[in-house]
Design a protein around this motif. Structure first.
Motif, PDB file in Angstrom:
ATOM      1  N   LEU A 383       0.848  -1.199   0.000  1.00  0.00           N
ATOM      2  CA  LEU A 383       0.000   0.000   0.000  1.00  0.00           C
ATOM      3  C   LEU A 383       0.878   1.241   0.000  1.00  0.00           C
ATOM      4  O   LEU A 383       2.003   1.213   0.501  1.00  0.00           O
ATOM      5  CB  LEU A 383      -0.902   0.002   1.239  1.00  0.00           C
ATOM      6  CG  LEU A 383      -1.811  -1.221   1.458  1.00  0.00           C
ATOM      7  CD1 LEU A 383      -2.655  -1.032   2.707  1.00  0.00           C
ATOM      8  CD2 LEU A 383      -2.733  -1.436   0.257  1.00  0.00           C
ATOM      9  N   ASP A 390      -6.172   4.907   7.928  1.00  0.00           N
ATOM     10  CA  ASP A 390      -6.539   4.363   6.613  1.00  0.00           C
ATOM     11  C   ASP A 390      -5.929   2.978   6.404  1.00  0.00           C
ATOM     12  O   ASP A 390      -6.561   2.100   5.808  1.00  0.00           O
ATOM     13  CB  ASP A 390      -6.107   5.316   5.492  1.00  0.00           C
ATOM     14  CG  ASP A 390      -6.921   6.607   5.498  1.00  0.00           C
ATOM     15  OD1 ASP A 390      -7.918   6.665   6.246  1.00  0.00           O
ATOM     16  OD2 ASP A 390      -6.569   7.559   4.781  1.00  0.00           O
ATOM     17  N   GLU A 394      -7.869  -0.541   5.554  1.00  0.00           N
ATOM     18  CA  GLU A 394      -7.464  -1.474   4.484  1.00  0.00           C
ATOM     19  C   GLU A 394      -7.361  -2.888   5.051  1.00  0.00           C
ATOM     20  O   GLU A 394      -7.795  -3.860   4.421  1.00  0.00           O
ATOM     21  CB  GLU A 394      -6.106  -1.055   3.888  1.00  0.00           C
ATOM     22  CG  GLU A 394      -6.124   0.241   3.112  1.00  0.00           C
ATOM     23  CD  GLU A 394      -6.740   0.093   1.719  1.00  0.00           C
ATOM     24  OE1 GLU A 394      -6.890  -1.034   1.244  1.00  0.00           O
ATOM     25  OE2 GLU A 394      -7.091   1.129   1.126  1.00  0.00           O
ATOM     26  N   ASP A 397     -10.883  -4.156   5.767  1.00  0.00           N
ATOM     27  CA  ASP A 397     -11.609  -4.530   4.534  1.00  0.00           C
ATOM     28  C   ASP A 397     -11.298  -5.980   4.178  1.00  0.00           C
ATOM     29  O   ASP A 397     -12.175  -6.745   3.773  1.00  0.00           O
ATOM     30  CB  ASP A 397     -11.173  -3.646   3.355  1.00  0.00           C
ATOM     31  CG  ASP A 397     -11.742  -2.232   3.454  1.00  0.00           C
ATOM     32  OD1 ASP A 397     -12.653  -2.021   4.273  1.00  0.00           O
ATOM     33  OD2 ASP A 397     -11.253  -1.352   2.718  1.00  0.00           O
TER      34      ASP A 397
END
Ligand SMILES: Cc1cc2nc3c(=O)[nH]c(=O)nc-3n(C[C@H](O)[C@H](O)[C@H](O)COP(=O)(O)O)c2cc1C
Length: 403
Positions: A383, A390, A394, A397
């Motif tokens: 990433l 954030d 991720e 998710d």
């Protein structure tokens, strides 16, 4: 994103209160159901009637009088609005109200609601530059951010006083975008899921005053706990010794050593759907910590410390795993990818997050991180540099897909 959302706007006593009229209008135009609560000081700048006309609801400001806005009796009004909203936006947030919320004071309806609500809290600080850069205001904002409040960065420029600098209320469009972005990040997609997170270092006692430790700040694990709670999960955070505020709606269990962390994780894992082990647990601990402080000996040039391996929490979880999603972290100074893949396999993990030490914007104390996420099939994704919050989303998710 705004359509049908219940947004509570808290207006405090700042010169920018009049600009919030435009904010309310934009949110209503976007389809949100908006209610407004004002402090007494705010009512000196704009009348409650203006906000009532713009929102279509009674504006509330007095903790002690009843009104029709919430359809509730006076006894529960302060809690009803806290539960009614999907999001509570305090704009403008005065230095005074920021300080009150940071210290848990609740002496008016707005601050009672800020303390009572479990919903995401957004603050738009606006004040003279000198008030904004005052270390006490900065400390209060840092505290609130650590607890998981969202702070809209103020704009820079000329203030009503003539001073130039940060602290100006931003334009309405960026605020609306910020609100939409928060709503996007706090969708309740992990509701009903129980997530256990570990964070921080462990301290292994050498004697009553010294320890073997590491440089982990705990920020990554705390960000994961915060993000998971904002997405509706029931979160338990097992934290090593760190100086961080507990994120809102997170149950925190403080531990010190690897052994304490092992015991706490084993106790809480039973109910967990996912375990995310972001803690930097010591691999070795002094064999027999001295009962008294070790004295410096005049003629002794070296001191030998005997270390023994600590319980391997991840490996134990991997061995006993029955349907729990297990995520580990790896920090390597060489052969990162290969070593992380081997760790994932050896410890029976579902995902491993490889931390970088060398990339700019990565590392222990940093608020951003650069990670590579590797799954069971060996697929790895690096990433870009992202805020730890954030990065947390991720990871979540991917965890969600495995639950
Ligand atoms: C004309 C005027 C403008 C003010 N503007 C601000 C401001 O922009 N930001 C701020 O933090 N305080 C401002 N203040 C000070 C606050 O109104 C004061 O601290 C008040 O106690 C805030 O109360 P509240 O937080 O309950 O709304 C202003 C005061 C006056 C008299």
């Amino acid at each position: 994103m705004l359509r049908g959302k219940h947004i509570l706007i808290g207006v405090t006593g700042g010169i920018a209160a009049y600009k919030v009229c435009y904010l309310v209008r934009e949110l209503v135009k976007g389809g949100a159901d908006v209610k407004v609560v004002m402090t007494e000081a705010a009512t000196k700048f704009v009348t409650p009637l203006t906000f009532s006309a713009l929102s279509g609801h009674d504006t509330v400001s007095d903790l002690w009088t009843s009104n029709q806005s919430t359809n509730s009796e006076i006894g529960t009004r302060h809690i009803d609005l806290a539960n009614w909203c999907d999001l509570f936006v305090i704009a403008p947030a005065s230095a005074n109200t920021i300080a009150k919320i940071a210290s848990g004071q609740s002496d008016n309806l707005l601050t009672v609601l800020a303390l009572a609500t479990t919903r995401p809290l957004v603050l738009a600080p606006a004040m003279d530059a000198d008030m904004f850069i005052n270390p006490v205001t900065q400390k209060n904002l840092a505290t609130l951010k650590e607890r998981g409040c969202f702070v809209i960065p103020p704009a820079e420029g000329e203030h009503a006083s003539g001073l130039r600098g940060p602290g100006r209320f931003p334009d309405i469009d960026p605020i609306v975008h910020f609100i939409e972005d928060v709503l996007n990040k706090v969708t309740q997609d992990l509701k009903g899921k129980k997530i256990l997170v570990t964070a921080g270092p462990t301290y292994e006692a050498i004697d009553p005053v010294r320890f073997v430790g590491n440089r982990s700040s705990g920020k990554m694990g705390f960000a994961i706990a915060n993000a998971a709670a904002l997405r509706g999960a029931t979160v338990t955070l097992v934290a090593g010794p760190v100086h961080l505020e507990t994120p809102r709606n997170v149950k925190r269990v403080d531990v010190e050593s690897a052994k304490h962390m092992y015991d706490a994780v084993m106790e809480h894992v039973k109910k967990a759907d996912a375990v995310i082990m972001a803690a930097a647990v010591a691999d070795y601990a002094p064999v027999s910590p001295a009962k008294q402080k070790i004295k410096k000996q005049a003629k002794q040039e070296t001191l030998e410390l005997s270390l023994a391996s600590t319980p391997d929490i991840l490996a134990s979880l991997g061995e006993k795993k029955k349907g729990t999603t297990l995520v580990g972290f790896a920090l390597e100074t060489e052969n990162g990818l290969a070593n992380a893949k081997e760790k994932l396999k050896k410890k029976n993990l579902d995902l491993i997050v490889l931390n970088s030490l060398s990339d700019e914007g990565a590392g222990f104390e940093s608020d951003t991180n650069v990670v590579t996420i590797i799954d069971k099939k060996g697929k790895s994704e690096k990433l870009p540099t992202l805020p730890k919050f954030d990065v947390a989303n991720e990871i979540l998710d991917r965890v969600k897909k495995l639950l």
